[in-house]
Design a protein around this motif. Structure first.
Motif, PDB file in Angstrom:
ATOM      1  N   GLY A   2      -3.928   2.856  -0.960  1.00 11.89           N
ATOM      2  CA  GLY A   2      -3.042   3.013   0.124  1.00 11.89           C
ATOM      3  C   GLY A   2      -2.202   4.523  -0.559  1.00 11.89           C
ATOM      4  O   GLY A   2      -1.275   5.287   0.051  1.00 11.89           O
ATOM      5  N   TYR A   3      -3.127   5.082  -1.301  1.00 10.28           N
ATOM      6  CA  TYR A   3      -2.864   6.288  -2.101  1.00 10.28           C
ATOM      7  C   TYR A   3      -4.185   7.360  -1.374  1.00 10.28           C
ATOM      8  O   TYR A   3      -5.409   6.978  -1.411  1.00 10.28           O
ATOM      9  CB  TYR A   3      -2.738   6.940  -3.769  1.00 10.28           C
ATOM     10  CG  TYR A   3      -1.732   6.167  -4.004  1.00 10.28           C
ATOM     11  CD1 TYR A   3      -0.346   6.601  -3.478  1.00 10.28           C
ATOM     12  CD2 TYR A   3      -1.050   4.616  -3.928  1.00 10.28           C
ATOM     13  CE1 TYR A   3       0.735   6.341  -3.962  1.00 10.28           C
ATOM     14  CE2 TYR A   3      -0.816   3.648  -4.079  1.00 10.28           C
ATOM     15  CZ  TYR A   3       0.700   5.058  -4.518  1.00 10.28           C
ATOM     16  OH  TYR A   3       1.547   3.567  -5.049  1.00 10.28           O
ATOM     17  N   ASP A   4      -3.987   8.326  -0.255  1.00 12.29           N
ATOM     18  CA  ASP A   4      -5.021   8.987   0.108  1.00 12.29           C
ATOM     19  C   ASP A   4      -5.318  10.514  -1.319  1.00 12.29           C
ATOM     20  O   ASP A   4      -5.016  10.708  -2.044  1.00 12.29           O
ATOM     21  CB  ASP A   4      -4.850  10.141   0.923  1.00 12.29           C
ATOM     22  CG  ASP A   4      -3.045  11.032   1.449  1.00 12.29           C
ATOM     23  OD1 ASP A   4      -3.065  11.696   0.209  1.00 12.29           O
ATOM     24  OD2 ASP A   4      -3.002  11.271   1.986  1.00 12.29           O
ATOM     25  N   LYS A   5      -6.111  11.989  -0.682  1.00 11.05           N
ATOM     26  CA  LYS A   5      -6.483  11.872  -1.712  1.00 11.05           C
ATOM     27  C   LYS A   5      -5.085  13.544  -2.375  1.00 11.05           C
ATOM     28  O   LYS A   5      -5.469  13.637  -3.712  1.00 11.05           O
ATOM     29  CB  LYS A   5      -8.227  13.176  -1.912  1.00 11.05           C
ATOM     30  CG  LYS A   5      -9.426  13.923  -2.752  1.00 11.05           C
ATOM     31  CD  LYS A   5      -9.663  14.691  -2.015  1.00 11.05           C
ATOM     32  CE  LYS A   5     -10.529  14.773  -3.192  1.00 11.05           C
ATOM     33  NZ  LYS A   5     -12.170  15.764  -2.533  1.00 11.05           N
ATOM     34  N   LYS A  47       1.111  -1.169  -0.189  1.00  8.14           N
ATOM     35  CA  LYS A  47      -0.240  -0.194  -0.125  1.00  8.14           C
ATOM     36  C   LYS A  47       0.963   1.253   0.228  1.00  8.14           C
ATOM     37  O   LYS A  47       1.912   1.403   0.687  1.00  8.14           O
ATOM     38  CB  LYS A  47      -1.270   0.213   0.999  1.00  8.14           C
ATOM     39  CG  LYS A  47      -2.040  -1.024   1.699  1.00  8.14           C
ATOM     40  CD  LYS A  47      -2.853  -0.822   2.168  1.00  8.14           C
ATOM     41  CE  LYS A  47      -3.992  -1.941   2.024  1.00  8.14           C
ATOM     42  NZ  LYS A  47      -5.741  -1.570   0.587  1.00  8.14           N
ATOM     43  N   GLY A  48       0.498   2.063  -1.087  1.00  8.54           N
ATOM     44  CA  GLY A  48       1.149   3.362  -1.265  1.00  8.54           C
ATOM     45  C   GLY A  48       2.765   3.048  -1.900  1.00  8.54           C
ATOM     46  O   GLY A  48       3.340   4.283  -1.433  1.00  8.54           O
ATOM     47  N   LYS A  73      -7.341   5.069  -2.543  1.00  7.62           N
ATOM     48  CA  LYS A  73      -7.965   4.543  -0.889  1.00  7.62           C
ATOM     49  C   LYS A  73      -7.491   3.236  -0.990  1.00  7.62           C
ATOM     50  O   LYS A  73      -6.435   2.501  -0.103  1.00  7.62           O
ATOM     51  CB  LYS A  73      -8.947   4.686  -0.539  1.00  7.62           C
ATOM     52  CG  LYS A  73      -8.899   4.173   1.142  1.00  7.62           C
ATOM     53  CD  LYS A  73     -10.027   5.242   1.691  1.00  7.62           C
ATOM     54  CE  LYS A  73     -10.029   5.003   3.417  1.00  7.62           C
ATOM     55  NZ  LYS A  73     -11.148   5.290   3.679  1.00  7.62           N
ATOM     56  N   GLN A  74      -7.657   2.115  -1.610  1.00  2.56           N
ATOM     57  CA  GLN A  74      -7.714   1.217  -1.616  1.00  2.56           C
ATOM     58  C   GLN A  74      -6.060   0.960  -1.850  1.00  2.56           C
ATOM     59  O   GLN A  74      -5.753  -0.947  -1.308  1.00  2.56           O
ATOM     60  CB  GLN A  74      -8.660   0.192  -2.039  1.00  2.56           C
ATOM     61  CG  GLN A  74      -8.822  -1.480  -2.216  1.00  2.56           C
ATOM     62  CD  GLN A  74      -9.610  -1.458  -0.421  1.00  2.56           C
ATOM     63  OE1 GLN A  74     -10.306  -0.859   0.236  1.00  2.56           O
ATOM     64  NE2 GLN A  74      -9.615  -2.597   0.252  1.00  2.56           N
ATOM     65  N   TYR A 115     -11.034   7.544  -6.017  1.00  5.19           N
ATOM     66  CA  TYR A 115     -10.579   7.775  -5.023  1.00  5.19           C
ATOM     67  C   TYR A 115     -10.524   6.985  -4.289  1.00  5.19           C
ATOM     68  O   TYR A 115     -10.030   6.078  -2.845  1.00  5.19           O
ATOM     69  CB  TYR A 115     -11.106   9.477  -4.509  1.00  5.19           C
ATOM     70  CG  TYR A 115     -10.566  10.446  -5.094  1.00  5.19           C
ATOM     71  CD1 TYR A 115      -9.551  10.715  -4.447  1.00  5.19           C
ATOM     72  CD2 TYR A 115     -11.246  11.031  -5.211  1.00  5.19           C
ATOM     73  CE1 TYR A 115      -8.451  12.189  -6.059  1.00  5.19           C
ATOM     74  CE2 TYR A 115     -10.446  12.261  -5.993  1.00  5.19           C
ATOM     75  CZ  TYR A 115      -9.539  13.299  -6.749  1.00  5.19           C
ATOM     76  OH  TYR A 115      -8.830  13.640  -6.546  1.00  5.19           O
ATOM     77  N   ALA A 116     -11.807   6.408  -4.592  1.00  6.45           N
ATOM     78  CA  ALA A 116     -11.821   4.953  -3.606  1.00  6.45           C
ATOM     79  C   ALA A 116     -10.909   3.880  -3.881  1.00  6.45           C
ATOM     80  O   ALA A 116     -10.063   2.832  -2.776  1.00  6.45           O
ATOM     81  CB  ALA A 116     -13.475   4.664  -3.717  1.00  6.45           C
ATOM     82  N   THR A 143     -18.752  -1.013  -1.193  1.00  2.94           N
ATOM     83  CA  THR A 143     -18.697   0.642  -1.943  1.00  2.94           C
ATOM     84  C   THR A 143     -19.027   1.243  -3.273  1.00  2.94           C
ATOM     85  O   THR A 143     -19.261   2.033  -3.094  1.00  2.94           O
ATOM     86  CB  THR A 143     -17.305   0.568  -1.964  1.00  2.94           C
ATOM     87  OG1 THR A 143     -16.589   0.333  -0.448  1.00  2.94           O
ATOM     88  CG2 THR A 143     -16.394   2.576  -1.612  1.00  2.94           C
TER      89      THR A 143
END
Length: 294
Positions: free
Chosen positions: A96-99, A48-49, A93-94, A89-90, A275
């Protein structure tokens, strides 16, 4: 010139392989070790990320311009409003990256799935998954099941159509490269040459001006067009899905992208936990049943 992490990785890998080949030829032992390393790397690609994205620490998402409703809101993909913006954006997020880590890029519809290396991590733009397109790009699993619909001006001959046969003698139009256009040529098979437009806006203008009898778009877009943009038009009906599986929109990735399985896993997780259904209910609730044209 600064290389994106993916490009840099490829360049380093290519140089390393060349040096190994010069030093040891085809010796089995080095090849086995390289295989082991590749396997280890693959196992961590979905951390993630920390994906091998175009820009380290960022997730680059592409879509067309303008970005139409109900898929996006106010032609601003970055605002998180509209079905596809919310889905993007969902997925981010899944992964591992925020907005704040999402970077948007403008890419024309047809260019998104044309052959050639991409400058984005994935594209979201109502692109239907097809075997033909898979020859040039990768797709995630489907994030939306869609049908195509016919729009005509109220009171017109086209507005009275109740079957595919009723559409055959009409002048029909759609955006180039779309499944909508495929339904005209492959399903309706009209006696008049179909009108092909670079953008949906041009198709809508042609309908308003009487240059075509009807246009074909996906069903949610049809509901938005008739409710907010061409209010003297109506949805004539929708087509049945062709074949055994529904038409689905998928996220578009570079052919052979290391991110494909990660993005697919993210979409699958969003479908499993409900979701995607929640986002669909919020933004596409108006896309209810329309008469089916057979």
């Amino acid at each position: 010139m600064h290389l994106a992490p993916r490009a840099l990785h490829r360049a380093v890998a290519a140089t390393t392989i060349a040096l190994l080949a010069t030093a040891v030829g085809c010796a089995p032992q080095p090849e086995d070790k390289a295989s082991d390393n590749a396997s280890t790397t693959t196992g961590t690609t979905c951390a993630k990320g920390k994906l091998a994205t175009e820009t380290s620490g960022k997730l680059t998402i592409a879509t067309d311009e303008p970005a139409y409703e109900p898929w996006f809101k106010d032609d601003k993909p970055a605002n998180g409003e509209g079905f596809e913006s919310a889905v993007a954006y969902a997925v981010a997020k899944q992964l591992g990256y925020d907005k704040s880590a999402v970077v948007w890029q403008s890419v024309p519809f047809n260019k998104a799935f044309a052959p050639g290396e991409k400058t984005f991590d994935f594209d979201i733009n109502q692109v239907s998954i097809s075997a033909e397109r898979k020859k040039a790009v990768d797709f995630s699993s489907g994030y939306y099941d869609v049908r195509q619909a016919v729009i005509a001006l109220k009171g017109s001959k086209a507005a009275k159509a109740t079957s595919i046969a009723d559409l055959k003698g009409l002048k029909l139009g759609a955006q180039v490269g779309t499944t909508s256009l495929d339904y005209i040529t492959d399903v309706v098979k009209p006696t008049q040459q179909e009108a092909v437009y670079a953008k949906n806006d041009q198709a809508k203008s042609a309908l308003k001006n009487g240059q075509v009898d009807a246009i074909v778009v996906d069903l949610p877009t049809a509901f938005y067009i008739t409710a907010a943009e061409v209010t003297n038009a109506k949805i004539v009906g929708q087509f049945e899905n062709q074949g055994g599986t529904p038409e689905q929109f998928g996220l578009v990735l570079d052919k052979g992208s290391a991110l494909t399985s990660c993005v697919t896993d993210a979409v699958d997780a969003l479908r499993t936990d409900g979701t995607l259904a929640k986002i669909e209910k919020q933004w596409l609730s108006d896309a209810v049943d329309a008469p089916v044209l057979k």
